[in-house]
Structures are given as C-alpha cells and as structure tokens.
Design an enzyme around this catalytic site. Structure first.
Site, mmCIF file in Angstrom:
data_model
loop_
_atom_site.group_PDB
_atom_site.id
_atom_site.type_symbol
_atom_site.label_atom_id
_atom_site.label_comp_id
_atom_site.label_asym_id
_atom_site.label_seq_id
_atom_site.Cartn_x
_atom_site.Cartn_y
_atom_site.Cartn_z
ATOM 1 N N LYS A 187 0.857 -1.189 0.000
ATOM 2 C CA LYS A 187 0.000 0.000 0.000
ATOM 3 C C LYS A 187 0.886 1.231 0.000
ATOM 4 O O LYS A 187 1.791 1.357 0.829
ATOM 5 C CB LYS A 187 -0.929 0.043 1.216
ATOM 6 C CG LYS A 187 -1.836 1.288 1.177
ATOM 7 C CD LYS A 187 -2.924 1.261 2.229
ATOM 8 C CE LYS A 187 -2.410 1.690 3.585
ATOM 9 N NZ LYS A 187 -3.513 1.901 4.541
ATOM 10 N N ARG A 209 -10.815 -1.342 7.157
ATOM 11 C CA ARG A 209 -9.949 -2.308 7.844
ATOM 12 C C ARG A 209 -9.496 -1.774 9.186
ATOM 13 O O ARG A 209 -9.330 -2.529 10.144
ATOM 14 C CB ARG A 209 -8.790 -2.756 6.968
ATOM 15 C CG ARG A 209 -7.750 -1.724 6.562
ATOM 16 C CD ARG A 209 -6.690 -1.491 7.628
ATOM 17 N NE ARG A 209 -5.447 -0.992 7.086
ATOM 18 C CZ ARG A 209 -4.579 -0.250 7.757
ATOM 19 N NH1 ARG A 209 -4.840 0.146 8.994
ATOM 20 N NH2 ARG A 209 -3.443 0.124 7.207
ATOM 21 N N HIS A 220 -12.523 11.972 9.851
ATOM 22 C CA HIS A 220 -13.169 11.091 8.872
ATOM 23 C C HIS A 220 -13.258 9.646 9.361
ATOM 24 O O HIS A 220 -14.291 8.983 9.193
ATOM 25 C CB HIS A 220 -12.387 11.152 7.563
ATOM 26 C CG HIS A 220 -12.879 10.218 6.502
ATOM 27 N ND1 HIS A 220 -14.042 10.437 5.806
ATOM 28 C CD2 HIS A 220 -12.360 9.043 6.033
ATOM 29 C CE1 HIS A 220 -14.231 9.440 4.952
ATOM 30 N NE2 HIS A 220 -13.233 8.582 5.068
ATOM 31 N N GLN A 221 -12.212 9.140 9.995
ATOM 32 C CA GLN A 221 -12.167 7.750 10.419
ATOM 33 C C GLN A 221 -13.082 7.461 11.608
ATOM 34 O O GLN A 221 -13.532 6.327 11.807
ATOM 35 C CB GLN A 221 -10.733 7.370 10.770
ATOM 36 C CG GLN A 221 -10.542 5.959 11.299
ATOM 37 C CD GLN A 221 -10.825 4.882 10.266
ATOM 38 O OE1 GLN A 221 -10.383 4.965 9.130
ATOM 39 N NE2 GLN A 221 -11.567 3.865 10.668
ATOM 40 N N SER A 267 -4.703 12.250 15.227
ATOM 41 C CA SER A 267 -3.337 12.326 14.698
ATOM 42 C C SER A 267 -2.487 13.195 15.616
ATOM 43 O O SER A 267 -1.606 13.917 15.168
ATOM 44 C CB SER A 267 -3.341 12.910 13.279
ATOM 45 O OG SER A 267 -3.965 14.184 13.259
ATOM 46 N N MET A 326 -6.081 3.803 17.956
ATOM 47 C CA MET A 326 -5.986 3.538 16.527
ATOM 48 C C MET A 326 -5.295 4.631 15.721
ATOM 49 O O MET A 326 -5.125 4.488 14.512
ATOM 50 C CB MET A 326 -7.403 3.323 15.962
ATOM 51 C CG MET A 326 -8.221 2.277 16.710
ATOM 52 S SD MET A 326 -7.437 0.649 16.804
ATOM 53 C CE MET A 326 -7.399 0.188 15.082
ATOM 54 N N ASP A 359 0.520 5.807 14.286
ATOM 55 C CA ASP A 359 1.128 4.916 13.299
ATOM 56 C C ASP A 359 2.425 5.493 12.743
ATOM 57 O O ASP A 359 2.904 5.075 11.697
ATOM 58 C CB ASP A 359 0.155 4.633 12.152
ATOM 59 C CG ASP A 359 -0.302 5.910 11.446
ATOM 60 O OD1 ASP A 359 0.121 7.009 11.858
ATOM 61 O OD2 ASP A 359 -1.083 5.805 10.482
ATOM 62 N N LYS A 392 3.871 10.450 17.096
ATOM 63 C CA LYS A 392 2.458 10.552 17.442
ATOM 64 C C LYS A 392 2.216 9.941 18.818
ATOM 65 O O LYS A 392 2.919 9.024 19.242
ATOM 66 C CB LYS A 392 1.591 9.826 16.415
ATOM 67 C CG LYS A 392 1.388 10.556 15.098
ATOM 68 C CD LYS A 392 0.387 9.789 14.240
ATOM 69 C CE LYS A 392 0.093 10.460 12.930
ATOM 70 N NZ LYS A 392 -0.904 9.714 12.145
ATOM 71 N N GLY A 442 -3.425 -0.326 17.826
ATOM 72 C CA GLY A 442 -3.665 -0.625 16.420
ATOM 73 C C GLY A 442 -2.792 0.229 15.516
ATOM 74 O O GLY A 442 -3.117 1.383 15.238
#
Length: 320
Positions: free
Chosen positions: A66, A109, A136-137, A198, A218, A221, A225, A291
């Site tokens: 990805k 996902r 958005h998520q 974020s 979540m 990443d 962060k 996550g």
C-alpha cells in the site's frame, strides 16, 4: 492487471467482509504464515506523511504494497486527508495482479481491527462507548464498535468540539444517545474508549481511565504521534496487531522508550484469536489495543475486493 477505482469499493466490500478479512490475516500472522515487511514512512513537511506498507500472506496467497499517506490540507480541497492505493502481485511470479483504491478500504480495515479488539477484549457488559477524535475515520470506528457490543450511550471528546456533530448524527442513526463531554467525564463513564486522532501529544491520561476499561488506540502509526499517556500502557494489559510496529511507530513507542513497558509484555491480538492467549486478564483489568495498521490488513481487504470484482465483471483490465 485489474484496476478497481475508489468509486467501486463501497459496492464490493461490506464492514462484515472487512472484519472477517482482518480476523483471518491476524490469525495467519499468529501462525507465522504471514508477515509484514518494514514500513517506509517519510515526513514531507507541513504535517504531510507518505510511505509504503507491504507484506506476504502465504496462507491467503497475497503479496503486495500500500502506497499513501496523510495530507492534512486535503479537507480544504474537498478530499479526505488520507490517500492511498493498494497493489497486489502474484506471490509466485511477482507479476502485478491488481491496483485497488485504498481510501475506503483503509477506513474499513482500521475500524474492523478496532472492533475485533473490542469483541475479544472488552467486558461483555460494556454499555458506554467513549470516542476521542471526530475526523473522517471516527464515524467508521463508531459504526464498527456498535456491531460487536450493545452500547447504550456514546460520549465523545474532540480538540475541536464543533466537529462532533458528525459523530452525533451517526450515533442518532444507530439509535444511541450522544453527549459531548470532557476527557475526565469520558473516562469516568466509558467502558470502551476508542482514540482516533493524529495527535503529537497524549490527550487521554492514566488518571482518566477507570478499572475494567478497554481502549482501542488507533491513531498512532508514526514516530512522534501519541494519543494516551505512557504510564497507562504500564498499567494495562497491552495487545497489538504487530509488536515490531507497536514499539517503533505505535502507541507503545513512548512507554517502551521510557522503560515503562517491555516489548515481550505485548501480546498480539492474533494470539488471542487462535487461543494461544486468554485475552482479558480479569474484569477489573485495563486492556489496551495498539492498532498500528499493518500491510497485511490492506492486502486482505483488497484481495476480497478483487475476488468480488472479477466475479461481478467490474473494474478495468489492462495489459502489463
């Protein structure tokens, strides 16, 4: 090679499909039948991030990558901030098989992984869902969580509270009362807390979280962060999608760097799914799922989309 544009994804993959695909890939990882390659992530300035996540699932027959990232200026352009594409290759020959729009797939996902952690780690009597973040998520997270627990109320906090109206509308659509609260009140009421921001610094503190809570963190990443206080991970039973990512780019990076958490104390959710680990230690324990978002999740949902598209005659074939 089959090209499946973003516009077709919604008709090809349901939230339940994403849940099943993520569960299967976590199990394959736990059985050492699938593994992720090292993540490449670069800061482009002005908050923009771009990178590559790739991996191989021998059990599912998936090899791919990805490519994409986070572009915070996109909202002003009428686009979502996360942009990505997924490429699948034949694991035997290396020939390209498909290019799949990755924006909705990433949202589905990510929400599926969070919901899977809630399904396996949260108390069965969890009734109040706490949401930290309203981008958005967040809406995908809320809907996915509501499919695995019979919540009776949603409490939410966001740095910019005016953004909570979207979550309130989704909660209303689900038939759930909704309340904007302080972080202190959220921690005092919530049985499950989803953090999806974020943020560069922790918003949820150890003192906010009561015994018996499950957290699905979540948003972290990337190096730097942070959504929750490091001492909270020292207190919690910590689970993750992949330990290597958890301690380097996930929420655990800060606790590990501070010497508050050892990598060997982190359990993969896949180990719980295959019965190697019991999961929640006790009703009063705090459980936390870090996550980080692994490539194999993306490949699993993309492969399902390709399978459906071929069966329905959708997408665009090109010679390579």
């Amino acid at each position: 090679m089959l090209i499946i544009p973003e516009a077709l994804i919604a008709d090809l993959l349901s939230p339940q499909d994403a849940f099943d695909a993520v569960e299967a890939c976590f199990k394959a990882m736990a059985m050492a039948q699938a593994y992720n390659f090292p993540v490449v992530r670069e800061a482009l300035g002005e908050g923009r991030q771009y990178g590559f996540k790739s991996g191989l699932d021998r059990l599912g027959g998936q090899l791919g990558v990805k490519a994409g990232g986070y572009f915070p200026g996109n909202a002003a352009r009428g686009m979502i901030n996360h942009q990505s594409s997924i490429f699948l290759f034949d694991p035997e020959t290396g020939r390209p098989q498909a290019m799949v729009g990755g924006n909705l797939l990433t949202a589905l996902r990510t929400a599926a992984a969070s919901a899977l952690s809630i399904d396996r780690l949260a108390r069965r009597d969890a009734r109040v869902l706490g949401m930290v973040g309203a981008g958005h998520q967040a809406g995908f997270q809320l809907r996915a969580a509501a499919r695995v627990r019979q919540f009776e109320k949603v409490v939410a906090w966001n740095l910019h509270p005016e953004m909570l109206t979207n979550l309130a509308a989704i909660a209303a659509d689900l038939g759930l009362p909704f309340q904007a609260v302080t972080l202190e009140q959220l921690g005092a009421e919530a049985d499950v807390i989803i953090t999806i921001t974020s943020a560069p610094a922790a918003s949820v503190l150890n003192a906010h979280v009561r015994a018996g809570t499950h957290l699905a963190c979540m948003g972290t990443d990337t190096k730097g962060k942070q959504e929750v206080e490091a001492s909270l991970l020292a207190r919690a039973a910590v689970f993750t999608d992949e330990v290597a990512q958890s301690v380097t780019i996930g929420e655990a990076q800060h606790a590990v760097a501070a010497g508050l958490l050892q990598p060997q104390a982190i359990t993969t959710l896949g180990d719980v799914l295959i019965g190697r680990h019991a999961g929640r230690p006790s009703e009063n324990a705090v459980t936390l799922f870090d996550g980080t978002g692994v490539a194999l999740q993306d490949l699993a949902v993309a492969a399902k989309v390709v399978e459906r598209a071929r069966a329905m005659g959708l997408g665009y074939e090109v010679a390579v």
